[in-house]
Design a protein around this motif. Structure first.
Motif, mmCIF file in Angstrom:
data_model
loop_
_atom_site.group_PDB
_atom_site.id
_atom_site.type_symbol
_atom_site.label_atom_id
_atom_site.label_comp_id
_atom_site.label_asym_id
_atom_site.label_seq_id
_atom_site.Cartn_x
_atom_site.Cartn_y
_atom_site.Cartn_z
ATOM 1 N N SER A 1 0.934 -1.167 -0.111
ATOM 2 C CA SER A 1 0.149 0.001 -0.011
ATOM 3 C C SER A 1 0.908 1.298 0.094
ATOM 4 O O SER A 1 1.980 1.363 0.604
ATOM 5 C CB SER A 1 -0.857 0.003 1.318
ATOM 6 N N ALA A 2 0.344 2.277 -0.566
ATOM 7 C CA ALA A 2 1.321 3.492 -0.883
ATOM 8 C C ALA A 2 0.405 4.738 -0.973
ATOM 9 O O ALA A 2 -0.690 4.708 -1.327
ATOM 10 C CB ALA A 2 2.355 3.207 -2.066
ATOM 11 N N GLN A 3 1.010 5.746 -0.676
ATOM 12 C CA GLN A 3 0.434 7.195 -0.760
ATOM 13 C C GLN A 3 1.398 7.941 -1.546
ATOM 14 O O GLN A 3 2.424 7.969 -1.448
ATOM 15 C CB GLN A 3 0.119 7.813 0.514
ATOM 16 N N LEU A 4 0.900 8.415 -2.835
ATOM 17 C CA LEU A 4 1.677 9.429 -3.531
ATOM 18 C C LEU A 4 1.301 10.796 -3.386
ATOM 19 O O LEU A 4 0.353 11.455 -3.237
ATOM 20 C CB LEU A 4 1.332 9.283 -5.054
ATOM 21 N N PHE A 5 2.521 11.587 -2.818
ATOM 22 C CA PHE A 5 2.528 12.947 -2.537
ATOM 23 C C PHE A 5 3.174 13.705 -3.809
ATOM 24 O O PHE A 5 4.165 13.195 -4.504
ATOM 25 C CB PHE A 5 3.243 13.337 -1.302
ATOM 26 N N ALA A 6 2.642 15.056 -4.116
ATOM 27 C CA ALA A 6 3.168 16.004 -4.761
ATOM 28 C C ALA A 6 3.452 17.305 -4.352
ATOM 29 O O ALA A 6 2.648 17.928 -3.571
ATOM 30 C CB ALA A 6 2.178 16.182 -6.215
ATOM 31 N N THR A 7 4.821 17.733 -4.583
ATOM 32 C CA THR A 7 5.266 19.189 -4.020
ATOM 33 C C THR A 7 4.892 20.142 -5.355
ATOM 34 O O THR A 7 5.354 19.688 -6.387
ATOM 35 C CB THR A 7 6.568 19.179 -3.430
ATOM 36 N N LEU A 8 4.427 21.428 -5.119
ATOM 37 C CA LEU A 8 4.158 21.972 -6.151
ATOM 38 C C LEU A 8 5.003 23.202 -6.214
ATOM 39 O O LEU A 8 5.512 23.637 -4.986
ATOM 40 C CB LEU A 8 2.722 22.853 -5.796
ATOM 41 N N ASP A 9 5.486 23.763 -7.337
ATOM 42 C CA ASP A 9 6.561 25.059 -7.602
ATOM 43 C C ASP A 9 5.633 26.128 -7.467
ATOM 44 O O ASP A 9 4.413 26.357 -7.248
ATOM 45 C CB ASP A 9 7.177 24.703 -8.757
ATOM 46 N N THR A 10 6.325 27.506 -7.722
ATOM 47 C CA THR A 10 5.755 28.700 -7.526
ATOM 48 C C THR A 10 4.558 28.841 -8.764
ATOM 49 O O THR A 10 3.901 29.750 -8.494
ATOM 50 C CB THR A 10 6.870 29.641 -7.806
ATOM 51 N N GLN A 11 4.445 28.152 -9.628
ATOM 52 C CA GLN A 11 3.581 28.128 -10.794
ATOM 53 C C GLN A 11 2.335 27.238 -10.508
ATOM 54 O O GLN A 11 1.097 27.156 -11.205
ATOM 55 C CB GLN A 11 4.053 27.879 -12.233
ATOM 56 N N GLY A 12 2.528 26.471 -9.307
ATOM 57 C CA GLY A 12 1.452 25.630 -9.005
ATOM 58 C C GLY A 12 1.345 24.306 -9.545
ATOM 59 O O GLY A 12 0.733 23.499 -9.660
ATOM 60 N N CYS A 13 2.511 24.111 -10.514
ATOM 61 C CA CYS A 13 2.798 22.803 -11.187
ATOM 62 C C CYS A 13 3.600 21.777 -10.346
ATOM 63 O O CYS A 13 4.234 22.315 -9.224
ATOM 64 C CB CYS A 13 3.651 22.967 -12.483
ATOM 65 N N VAL A 14 3.474 20.504 -10.470
ATOM 66 C CA VAL A 14 3.944 19.556 -9.743
ATOM 67 C C VAL A 14 5.489 19.649 -9.951
ATOM 68 O O VAL A 14 6.130 19.378 -10.987
ATOM 69 C CB VAL A 14 3.612 18.079 -10.212
ATOM 70 N N GLN A 15 6.407 19.740 -8.701
ATOM 71 C CA GLN A 15 7.809 19.940 -8.959
ATOM 72 C C GLN A 15 8.477 18.642 -8.549
ATOM 73 O O GLN A 15 9.487 18.196 -9.263
ATOM 74 C CB GLN A 15 7.982 21.033 -7.868
#
Length: 124
Positions: free
Chosen positions: A87-101
């Motif tokens: 089982s896993a969870q996928l997290f995304a960190t956003l850049d200054t434009q709100g896109c996935v970094q």
């Protein structure tokens, strides 16, 4: 000692998305991306030097996310070549434009290098 306990409560370990690569399937060579770009049946393998890294526990809902925030993208199930479910969870960190970094994959168990883990379920 109490200070160390507080740190443990605010951080978890997760694999950087680029530490796992598709070795068989539609996204051959890619690391973990956000759920809209993932394909069921793709087999991921952990890079030889892929280790979990500390990750801040807090995350926000995508609708309220600001640059630099971490959002929970989806929950996943992977299956090892021995039939073990991960089982896993996928997290995304956003850049200054709100896109996935960056992406990070938090798993309920340690992954082994050179072991294929097939993506069998995505829950958004």
């Amino acid at each position: 000692m109490p200070k160390a306990s507080k740190t443990l409560q605010t951080h978890v370990s997760a694999y950087p998305g680029e530490a796992l690569r598709v070795t068989e399937g539609a996204n051959l060579g890619d690391g973990f991306a956000v759920s809209g770009d993932l394909c069921l049946g793709d087999a991921y393998e952990l890079c030889d030097n892929g280790l979990p890294v500390p990750l801040q526990r807090g995350h926000v809902r995508s609708a309220k996310a600001k640059p630099g925030d971490m959002v929970l993208d989806c929950a996943l199930t992977l299956m090892s070549d021995k039939g073990q479910h991960v089982s896993a969870q996928l997290f995304a960190t956003l850049d200054t434009q709100g896109c996935v970094q960056k992406t990070h994959l938090r798993t309920d168990m340690l992954l082994l290098p050179k072991t294929p883990y097939v993506l069998v379920d995505i829950r958004r």
